[in-house]
Design a protein around this motif. Structure first.
Motif, PDB file in Angstrom:
ATOM      1  N   SER A 175       0.901  -1.192   0.048  1.00  0.00           N
ATOM      2  CA  SER A 175       0.053  -0.106   0.153  1.00  0.00           C
ATOM      3  C   SER A 175       0.987   1.192  -0.043  1.00  0.00           C
ATOM      4  O   SER A 175       0.483   1.934  -0.594  1.00  0.00           O
ATOM      5  CB  SER A 175      -0.782   0.055   1.222  1.00  0.00           C
ATOM      6  N   LYS A 176       2.012   1.328   0.798  1.00  0.00           N
ATOM      7  CA  LYS A 176       2.922   2.542   0.950  1.00  0.00           C
ATOM      8  C   LYS A 176       3.450   2.645  -0.366  1.00  0.00           C
ATOM      9  O   LYS A 176       3.805   3.830  -1.052  1.00  0.00           O
ATOM     10  CB  LYS A 176       3.674   2.164   2.099  1.00  0.00           C
ATOM     11  N   MET A 177       4.052   1.424  -0.866  1.00  0.00           N
ATOM     12  CA  MET A 177       4.732   1.596  -2.217  1.00  0.00           C
ATOM     13  C   MET A 177       3.731   2.041  -3.306  1.00  0.00           C
ATOM     14  O   MET A 177       4.099   2.906  -4.188  1.00  0.00           O
ATOM     15  CB  MET A 177       5.201   0.039  -2.879  1.00  0.00           C
ATOM     16  N   ASN A 178       2.446   1.687  -3.506  1.00  0.00           N
ATOM     17  CA  ASN A 178       1.577   1.995  -4.430  1.00  0.00           C
ATOM     18  C   ASN A 178       1.266   3.591  -4.260  1.00  0.00           C
ATOM     19  O   ASN A 178       1.114   4.193  -5.193  1.00  0.00           O
ATOM     20  CB  ASN A 178       0.224   1.409  -4.325  1.00  0.00           C
ATOM     21  N   ARG A 179       1.219   3.881  -2.863  1.00  0.00           N
ATOM     22  CA  ARG A 179       0.911   5.524  -2.786  1.00  0.00           C
ATOM     23  C   ARG A 179       1.954   6.496  -3.240  1.00  0.00           C
ATOM     24  O   ARG A 179       1.837   7.566  -3.269  1.00  0.00           O
ATOM     25  CB  ARG A 179       0.455   5.638  -1.337  1.00  0.00           C
ATOM     26  N   THR A 180       3.107   5.675  -3.381  1.00  0.00           N
ATOM     27  CA  THR A 180       4.303   6.692  -3.806  1.00  0.00           C
ATOM     28  C   THR A 180       4.666   6.478  -5.402  1.00  0.00           C
ATOM     29  O   THR A 180       5.793   7.197  -5.700  1.00  0.00           O
ATOM     30  CB  THR A 180       5.668   6.217  -2.808  1.00  0.00           C
ATOM     31  N   LYS A 181       3.677   5.835  -6.193  1.00  0.00           N
ATOM     32  CA  LYS A 181       4.043   5.797  -7.525  1.00  0.00           C
ATOM     33  C   LYS A 181       4.120   6.798  -8.397  1.00  0.00           C
ATOM     34  O   LYS A 181       5.129   6.944  -9.279  1.00  0.00           O
ATOM     35  CB  LYS A 181       3.017   4.894  -8.019  1.00  0.00           C
ATOM     36  N   GLY A 182       3.813   8.178  -7.831  1.00  0.00           N
ATOM     37  CA  GLY A 182       3.798   9.367  -8.635  1.00  0.00           C
ATOM     38  C   GLY A 182       5.404   9.825  -8.404  1.00  0.00           C
ATOM     39  O   GLY A 182       5.750  10.506  -9.099  1.00  0.00           O
ATOM     40  N   TYR A 183       6.159   9.243  -7.568  1.00  0.00           N
ATOM     41  CA  TYR A 183       7.417   9.815  -7.328  1.00  0.00           C
ATOM     42  C   TYR A 183       8.359   9.025  -8.226  1.00  0.00           C
ATOM     43  O   TYR A 183       9.486   9.414  -8.194  1.00  0.00           O
ATOM     44  CB  TYR A 183       7.939   9.981  -5.820  1.00  0.00           C
ATOM     45  N   TRP A 184       8.114   7.833  -8.753  1.00  0.00           N
ATOM     46  CA  TRP A 184       8.961   6.950  -9.374  1.00  0.00           C
ATOM     47  C   TRP A 184       8.783   7.239 -10.800  1.00  0.00           C
ATOM     48  O   TRP A 184       7.760   6.763 -11.576  1.00  0.00           O
ATOM     49  CB  TRP A 184       8.380   5.702  -9.129  1.00  0.00           C
ATOM     50  N   TYR A 185       9.466   7.995 -11.545  1.00  0.00           N
ATOM     51  CA  TYR A 185       9.583   8.355 -13.127  1.00  0.00           C
ATOM     52  C   TYR A 185      10.903   7.634 -13.764  1.00  0.00           C
ATOM     53  O   TYR A 185      11.845   7.437 -13.150  1.00  0.00           O
ATOM     54  CB  TYR A 185       9.567   9.792 -13.242  1.00  0.00           C
ATOM     55  N   GLY A 186      10.284   7.181 -14.884  1.00  0.00           N
ATOM     56  CA  GLY A 186      11.474   6.917 -15.805  1.00  0.00           C
ATOM     57  C   GLY A 186      12.222   5.623 -15.523  1.00  0.00           C
ATOM     58  O   GLY A 186      11.502   4.991 -14.888  1.00  0.00           O
ATOM     59  N   ALA A 187      13.364   5.448 -16.116  1.00  0.00           N
ATOM     60  CA  ALA A 187      14.124   4.312 -15.945  1.00  0.00           C
ATOM     61  C   ALA A 187      14.702   3.952 -14.494  1.00  0.00           C
ATOM     62  O   ALA A 187      14.162   2.714 -14.012  1.00  0.00           O
ATOM     63  CB  ALA A 187      15.311   4.387 -16.959  1.00  0.00           C
ATOM     64  N   ALA A 188      14.613   5.004 -13.709  1.00  0.00           N
ATOM     65  CA  ALA A 188      14.991   4.872 -12.342  1.00  0.00           C
ATOM     66  C   ALA A 188      13.665   4.347 -11.414  1.00  0.00           C
ATOM     67  O   ALA A 188      14.010   3.223 -10.510  1.00  0.00           O
ATOM     68  CB  ALA A 188      15.446   6.167 -11.716  1.00  0.00           C
ATOM     69  N   GLY A 189      12.396   4.777 -11.758  1.00  0.00           N
ATOM     70  CA  GLY A 189      11.281   4.308 -11.346  1.00  0.00           C
ATOM     71  C   GLY A 189      11.224   2.970 -11.785  1.00  0.00           C
ATOM     72  O   GLY A 189      10.721   2.405 -10.821  1.00  0.00           O
TER      73      GLY A 189
END
Length: 110
Positions: A42-56
Motif C-alpha cells: 500500500s505504501k509503495m503504491n501510494r508513492t508511484k507518482g514519485y517513481w519516474y522513468g528508468a529509475a522508477g
C-alpha cells in the motif's frame, strides 16, 4: 540411540494440544506477516507518482521480485496450520482407538 546402520533414531513425543497450540501460533504469525506485506504494498503504491522513468521502473522491478518470492513463502507457511490441525486430529483419533482397544483387554491375566 543408534540403529544397525550406525544412524541415530530420534523419538519425538508431541501432544495433540501442543500441535493445536503451535498451529494457532503459526496461523497468527502468518496473518501478521500478510498484514505487513499488504501495508508495504500500500505504501509503495501510494508513492508511484514519485517513481519516474528508468529509475522508477528499476525500483518497481527491484521491489516486485523479492515481494513475489515473499508472497510465495508466506502462502506456503499459511498452509502449515491446517496441516498441523490435521495431524492433531489423526493423532487424537489413533490415541482414542488405542485407548478403546486397551480398555477391552483383560486385566487379570497374571
Amino acid at each position: 540411540m543408534a540403529n544397525n546402520s550406525g544412524e541415530e533414531n530420534t523419538s519425538l513425543h508431541v501432544s495433540t494440544e501442543e500441535l493445536c497450540q503451535k498451529a494457532a501460533q503459526l496461523q497468527s504469525a502468518t496473518e501478521k506477516l500478510w498484514q505487513a506485506i499488504y501495508q508495504i504494498e500500500s505504501k509503495m503504491n501510494r508513492t508511484k507518482g514519485y517513481w519516474y522513468g528508468a529509475a522508477g521502473n528499476g525500483c518497481r522491478s527491484a521491489f516486485a521480485g523479492p515481494m513475489s518470492e515473499l508472497k510465495q513463502a508466506c502462502s506456503a507457511l499459511s498452509a502449515c496450520p491446517g496441516k498441523l490441525y490435521e495431524m492433531s486430529g489423526v493423532y487424537n483419533a489413533a490415541e482414542t482407538k488405542n485407548q478403546a482397544a486397551a480398555g477391552a483387554l483383560r486385566r487379570n491375566i497374571l
